[in-house]
Design a protein around this motif. Structure first.
Motif, short mmCIF file in Angstrom:
data_model
loop_
_atom_site.label_atom_id
_atom_site.label_comp_id
_atom_site.label_asym_id
_atom_site.label_seq_id
_atom_site.Cartn_x
_atom_site.Cartn_y
_atom_site.Cartn_z
N ARG A 84 45.06 38.83 15.62
CA ARG A 84 44.75 38.85 17.05
C ARG A 84 43.25 38.65 17.28
O ARG A 84 42.83 37.90 18.15
N ARG B 214 58.07 34.87 19.85
CA ARG B 214 57.09 35.14 18.81
C ARG B 214 57.79 35.37 17.47
O ARG B 214 57.36 34.86 16.44
N ASP C 150 57.34 33.36 14.03
CA ASP C 150 56.91 34.08 12.82
C ASP C 150 57.94 33.95 11.69
O ASP C 150 57.59 33.88 10.51
O1 DC Z 1 51.81 42.92 14.73
P1 DC Z 1 51.16 42.13 15.85
O2 DC Z 1 52.08 41.97 17.02
O3 DC Z 1 49.84 42.70 16.25
O4 DC Z 1 50.87 40.67 15.23
C1 DC Z 1 50.42 39.58 16.00
C2 DC Z 1 50.82 38.26 15.35
O5 DC Z 1 50.05 38.06 14.17
C3 DC Z 1 52.28 38.14 14.91
O6 DC Z 1 53.12 37.61 15.92
C4 DC Z 1 52.20 37.23 13.72
C5 DC Z 1 50.83 37.42 13.18
N1 DC Z 1 50.80 38.22 11.94
C6 DC Z 1 51.10 37.58 10.77
O7 DC Z 1 51.46 36.40 10.78
N2 DC Z 1 51.01 38.23 9.59
C7 DC Z 1 50.66 39.52 9.55
N3 DC Z 1 50.57 40.14 8.37
C8 DC Z 1 50.37 40.23 10.75
C9 DC Z 1 50.47 39.53 11.95
#
Ligand code: DC
Length: 223
Positions: A39, A178, A182
């Protein structure tokens, strides 16, 4: 105690952050919120940075450095010396984070930064690929999941506590979008590590989840 790494992965809004905080408090070790790292990078580079070419991204990432301080509930993450605050917590910045998180250059940078932090101390690390990619030899790995409506409800409560405007249907839709991004990206997609303990939290409350995780950790490390 010997150095331990506990990983907590799972989709958006499942309660990873509050569980990671609880566990880190109980174990008296730092807690690393890797979502906050994605973020913060998305926030710093700005809207549209996910369309930059590799060279520009690589150059921008040279000026980014993270530092983890404190322990338990008072663990804090800084970017270039400034504490990361609530400005990164909106769903909009969550989607930006998911956008930059698809990019191999960004993932390589993050993996190295996260491992460097993990080499310095014990850790509860939460995110999407902590157990599957970043810390494959972690002491204990958890993968949390919950029904999307329930996750939207939890995120709604969280945003309301921060006085952020929120609408349940919009949240459910944004979380779904999202998660899909992901789960389907080419590099380090969201999925449980083979040796992760799977926990569905749809019908159990925070205290029950925390107790379950903590007893699994204690079983593994003794004490
Ligand atoms: O957990 P969060 O909602 O704060 O994460 C935000 C975004 O960051 C999530 O949609 C995907 C990415 N993310 C990632 O790809 N790998 C991680 N280890 C943590 C977050």
């Amino acid at each position: 105690m010997e150095r331990i790494v506990v990983t907590l992965d799972g989709p958006a809004g499942v309660g990873k952050s509050s569980m990671a905080r609880e566990l880190s408090e109980a174990l008296a070790i730092p807690y690393l919120d890797t979502g906050a790292m994605f973020r913060a990078v998305a926030w710093k580079l700005g809207e549209g940075s996910w369309d930059w070419d590799e060279e520009r991204l690589r150059a921008a990432l040279k000026d980014v450095s993270f530092e983890l301080h404190g322990s338990g509930g008072s663990s804090g993450l800084s970017l270039n010396g400034a504490l990361i605050g609530d400005e990164i917590r909106s769903e909009r910045v969550g989607m930006w984070a998911s956008n930059v998180a698809r990019l191999p250059v960004v993932r390589e940078y993050m993996k190295a930064a996260q491992r460097a932090i993990g080499e310095r101390s014990s850790l509860v690390a939460e995110g999407r690929d902590m157990g599957s990619v970043v810390f494959p030899r972690a002491t204990v790995k958890f993968f949390l999941d919950a029904d999307v409506r329930e996750r939207a409800r939890r995120r709604y409560e969280q945003l309301r506590e921060m006085n952020e405007p929120a609408d349940m249907d919009d949240l459910a839709e944004s979380i779904r979008a999202r998660d899909e991004q992901d789960r389907n990206r080419a590099v380090a997609p969201l999925r449980p590590a083979e040796d992760a303990v799977l926990v569905d939290t749809t019908h159990i409350n925070k205290e029950q989840v925390a107790a379950l995780l903590l007893s699994a950790v204690r079983e593994r490390v003794g004490g």
